[in-house]
Design a protein around this motif. Structure first.
Motif, PDB file in Angstrom:
ATOM      1  N   LYS A  93      23.452  44.013 -25.375  1.00  0.00           N
ATOM      2  CA  LYS A  93      24.658  43.192 -25.263  1.00  0.00           C
ATOM      3  C   LYS A  93      25.604  43.931 -24.325  1.00  0.00           C
ATOM      4  CE  LYS A  93      28.111  40.882 -28.176  1.00  0.00           C
ATOM      5  NZ  LYS A  93      28.582  40.693 -29.587  1.00  0.00           N
ATOM      6  N   THR A  95      29.088  43.894 -21.526  1.00  0.00           N
ATOM      7  CA  THR A  95      30.306  43.298 -20.987  1.00  0.00           C
ATOM      8  C   THR A  95      30.173  43.276 -19.475  1.00  0.00           C
ATOM      9  OG1 THR A  95      31.647  44.120 -22.828  1.00  0.00           O
ATOM     10  CG2 THR A  95      32.806  43.494 -20.810  1.00  0.00           C
ATOM     11  N   LYS A  97      31.461  41.588 -15.511  1.00  0.00           N
ATOM     12  CA  LYS A  97      32.498  40.975 -14.698  1.00  0.00           C
ATOM     13  C   LYS A  97      31.880  40.571 -13.375  1.00  0.00           C
ATOM     14  CE  LYS A  97      34.129  45.431 -12.933  1.00  0.00           C
ATOM     15  NZ  LYS A  97      35.299  46.356 -12.811  1.00  0.00           N
ATOM     16  N   LYS A 208      25.779  34.186 -13.943  1.00  0.00           N
ATOM     17  CA  LYS A 208      26.704  34.148 -15.073  1.00  0.00           C
ATOM     18  C   LYS A 208      27.558  32.895 -15.036  1.00  0.00           C
ATOM     19  CE  LYS A 208      30.397  36.803 -15.314  1.00  0.00           C
ATOM     20  NZ  LYS A 208      31.494  35.805 -15.337  1.00  0.00           N
ATOM     21  N   GLN A 211      31.855  33.343 -19.207  1.00  0.00           N
ATOM     22  CA  GLN A 211      31.944  34.337 -20.272  1.00  0.00           C
ATOM     23  C   GLN A 211      31.910  35.760 -19.718  1.00  0.00           C
ATOM     24  OE1 GLN A 211      29.836  31.767 -20.325  1.00  0.00           O
ATOM     25  NE2 GLN A 211      30.415  30.525 -22.091  1.00  0.00           N
ATOM     26  N   SER A 212      32.462  36.672 -20.500  1.00  0.00           N
ATOM     27  CA  SER A 212      32.524  38.077 -20.086  1.00  0.00           C
ATOM     28  C   SER A 212      31.561  38.970 -20.857  1.00  0.00           C
ATOM     29  CB  SER A 212      33.948  38.614 -20.265  1.00  0.00           C
ATOM     30  OG  SER A 212      34.361  38.504 -21.621  1.00  0.00           O
ATOM     31  N   VAL A 213      30.897  38.449 -21.880  1.00  0.00           N
ATOM     32  CA  VAL A 213      29.920  39.213 -22.654  1.00  0.00           C
ATOM     33  C   VAL A 213      28.608  38.436 -22.658  1.00  0.00           C
ATOM     34  CG1 VAL A 213      29.297  40.133 -24.915  1.00  0.00           C
ATOM     35  CG2 VAL A 213      31.671  40.285 -24.116  1.00  0.00           C
ATOM     36  N   TYR A 214      27.517  39.147 -22.368  1.00  0.00           N
ATOM     37  CA  TYR A 214      26.199  38.516 -22.354  1.00  0.00           C
ATOM     38  C   TYR A 214      25.249  39.299 -23.256  1.00  0.00           C
ATOM     39  CZ  TYR A 214      27.580  35.109 -18.983  1.00  0.00           C
ATOM     40  OH  TYR A 214      28.213  34.045 -18.400  1.00  0.00           O
TER      41      TYR A 214
END
Length: 257
Positions: A93, A95, A97, A208, A211-214
């Motif tokens: 998981k 974060t 950008k 992406k 969202q900022s978390v994948y």
């Protein structure tokens, strides 16, 4: 006087260098590792809900390295919800950008060909209320019945396009490596893939959403129409901030058993 000016100039340079440090390359960091050598799934943050006992286990029968690997077997009663069957563990998981990079590698193995399409890895954005599946890898029987394909597609479960298709040989460990350059712009995002040490894709794609978390979940995910059982093994999962940390093998060195 000149000496005094030089001293003042040197002092200012030192102060400025402290205030504005040089920007070098990103520090190498392993952000997730699962080699199953703990003998359990404690290296993961959990499993998908409603998995029946014995359908996800640590296994010593088929391993890539060490004593253990992870075995994921899907059955028709592994019901995640009305639209999905799942046997998965919570993996890397990150974060992200716009313009950041993530590197992942892992080894996978199947004793028998898949009987249906098995999605075995993906990246999905969070948080809710709107999740965003941006890319998926899966295996499935070839349409002509001659073997097994491995595929990579973007969009929800690959609906925006299949960008790579290769052969998956059963009874052999394979390494999948990836370098994801994150961007909402399909002209700036990039997916680079290695299959058994060989670069098989290096392509500009949208990687992406907003969202900022994948997050990713190795295992098997499929829709509930299938009644067949399939098993996939995973070993030596690495997620890192640099290519060197994910240990891409040299071509033609995949282990078999």
């Amino acid at each position: 006087m000149r000496r005094k000016v030089r001293q003042v100039g040197l002092a200012v340079a030192v102060l400025l260098s402290g205030a504005f440090p040089r920007l070098g390359p990103a520090a190498a960091e392993i952000v997730f590792k699962a080699d199953f050598e703990t003998g359990d799934f404690s290296q993961f943050s959990g499993k998908s809900k409603n998995i029946k006992p014995g359908h996800i286990e640590v296994d010593s029968d088929v391993v890539h390295s060490g004593k253990y690997a992870g075995r994921f077997t899907i059955h028709e009663d592994d019901v995640f919800n009305a639209r999905q069957l799942r046997v998965q563990a919570n993996g890397p998981k990150v974060t992200v950008k716009e313009g950041s990079d993530t590197f992942v590698s892992f080894y996978m193995y199947m004793k028998e060909p898949p009987k249906d399409r098995d999605n075995f890895y993906y990246w999905e954005g969070s948080p809710p209320p709107r999740y965003n599946n941006v890319m998926t890898w899966w295996v499935e029987p070839k349409a002509d019945g001659t073997g097994t394909s491995i595929k990579y597609g973007t969009g929800n479960l690959g609906r925006k396009g299949v960008h790579w298709e290769g052969d998956f040989t059963v009874g052999r460990w394979h390494q999948l490596g990836m370098h994801i350059h994150w961007s909402e712009d399909p002209a700036k995002g990039n997916a680079k893939l290695w299959w058994d040490g060989v670069v098989v894709l290096d392509k500009k794609v949208q990687t992406k959403g907003p969202q900022s978390v994948y997050f990713s979940q190795p295992g098997i995910h499929r829709d509930p129409h299938s009644k067949s059982e399939d098993t996939i093994y995973f070993d030596d999962i690495l997620c890192a901030t640099t290519l060197e940390e994910i240990e891409i093998q040299k071509p033609n060195t995949a282990k078999s058993k």
